[in-house]
Design an enzyme around this catalytic site. Structure first.
Site, PDB file in Angstrom:
ATOM      1  N   ASP A  38      12.814   6.402 -26.038  1.00  0.00           N
ATOM      2  CA  ASP A  38      11.619   6.769 -26.806  1.00  0.00           C
ATOM      3  C   ASP A  38      11.885   6.689 -28.299  1.00  0.00           C
ATOM      4  O   ASP A  38      12.603   7.524 -28.858  1.00  0.00           O
ATOM      5  CB  ASP A  38      11.207   8.205 -26.460  1.00  0.00           C
ATOM      6  N   ASP A 181       4.382   8.310 -17.656  1.00  0.00           N
ATOM      7  CA  ASP A 181       5.362   8.896 -18.571  1.00  0.00           C
ATOM      8  C   ASP A 181       4.875  10.240 -19.099  1.00  0.00           C
ATOM      9  O   ASP A 181       3.916  10.302 -19.860  1.00  0.00           O
ATOM     10  CB  ASP A 181       5.572   7.904 -19.730  1.00  0.00           C
TER      11      ASP A 181
END
Ligand code: DX5
Ligand code: ZN
Length: 230
Positions: A38, A181
């Site tokens: 991320d 997610d």
């Protein structure tokens, strides 16, 4: 209708950021399919994580697919650097793109033989320009939390969107992963699998567990069970 393979993608943001190599090793040991990285720039979302230098430093450590989720305001400025750093899948947020930017990023990524994904925040619907371009994508990432931090609870109001877009992908016979997610753990992975998601990102649901390698196996088993084992 053939089901797309179940894939588990541990999100390393949930691990000790001073010891990411160990996080990568744990994911490999648990048999993860890809590692979710991320990248947040403090502009698109209210956190700052890591950049291409970190991705590059991790690259020699593992052969696992590097699934780079770029939550950044200006992807055109950084796409080449993340490709060079070793990202295999580069996923951008639809909210910062328009058709021209998409086409530019896609041509850069494909020319380097890498894959492109498109991410949607919980409240974002798939734009018409993106629906026309689905066949050029390798992943559609549906966020079930607001971008920024690991450890948030899943926003279950996004699940109908997971179902709707999974169906669209299946009906068109696209070679496209539906990646979900945010807030996935052993208690809700089956619900996400039922809605058609096939890639399960899990940060706290893997690294927040006493035995992360085992948690990966548990998530996989529960997702597969919903689908009758395949
Ligand atoms: C949120 C990130 C997610 C997050 C997942 O900005 O895109 O990948 O780190 O972590 P968990 O599974 O803990 O919600
Ligand atoms: Zn992510």
């Amino acid at each position: 209708m053939t089901l797309r393979p179940v894939k588990i993608a541990p999100s390393i943001l949930a691990f000790d950021l001073g010891n990411l190599r160990e996080g990568l090793d744990l994911a490999s040991r648990g048999g993860a399919d890809q590692i979710h990285l991320d990248v947040i720039d403090g502009r698109f979302a209210p956190n700052i994580t890591f950049g291409p230098g970190t991705v590059k430093a991790l690259r020699p450590r593992s052969k696992m697919k590097f699934d780079t989720h770029l939550m950044i305001a200006e992807p055109r400025l950084y796409v080449d650097r993340f490709i060079e750093a070793g990202s295999d899948l580069l996923t951008f947020q639809a909210e910062v793109l328009d058709p021209e930017a998409f086409d530019y990023l896609h041509s850069r990524i494909r020319s380097m033989g890498k894959e492109m994904g498109l991410a949607l925040k919980p409240e974002t619907q798939l734009p018409a320009w993106a629906e026309e371009r689905l066949s050029r994508l390798s992943a559609l990432l549906l966020l079930t939390v607001n971008p920024g931090f690991s450890g948030q609870a899943m926003d279950v109001s996004v699940l109908p969107k997971v179902e709707k877009l999974s169906r669209l992908v299946a009906e068109r016979g696209l070679d496209l992963d539906v990646e979900v997610d945010g807030g996935i753990d052993e208690g809700n992975v089956d619900e996400v699998a039922k809605r058609g998601g096939n890639v399960f990102v899990a940060g706290a649901g893997v690294y927040g567990r006493p035995d992360p390698a085992r948690a990966i196996g548990e998530l996989r088993a529960r997702a597969l069970a919903v689908r009758g084992g395949s």
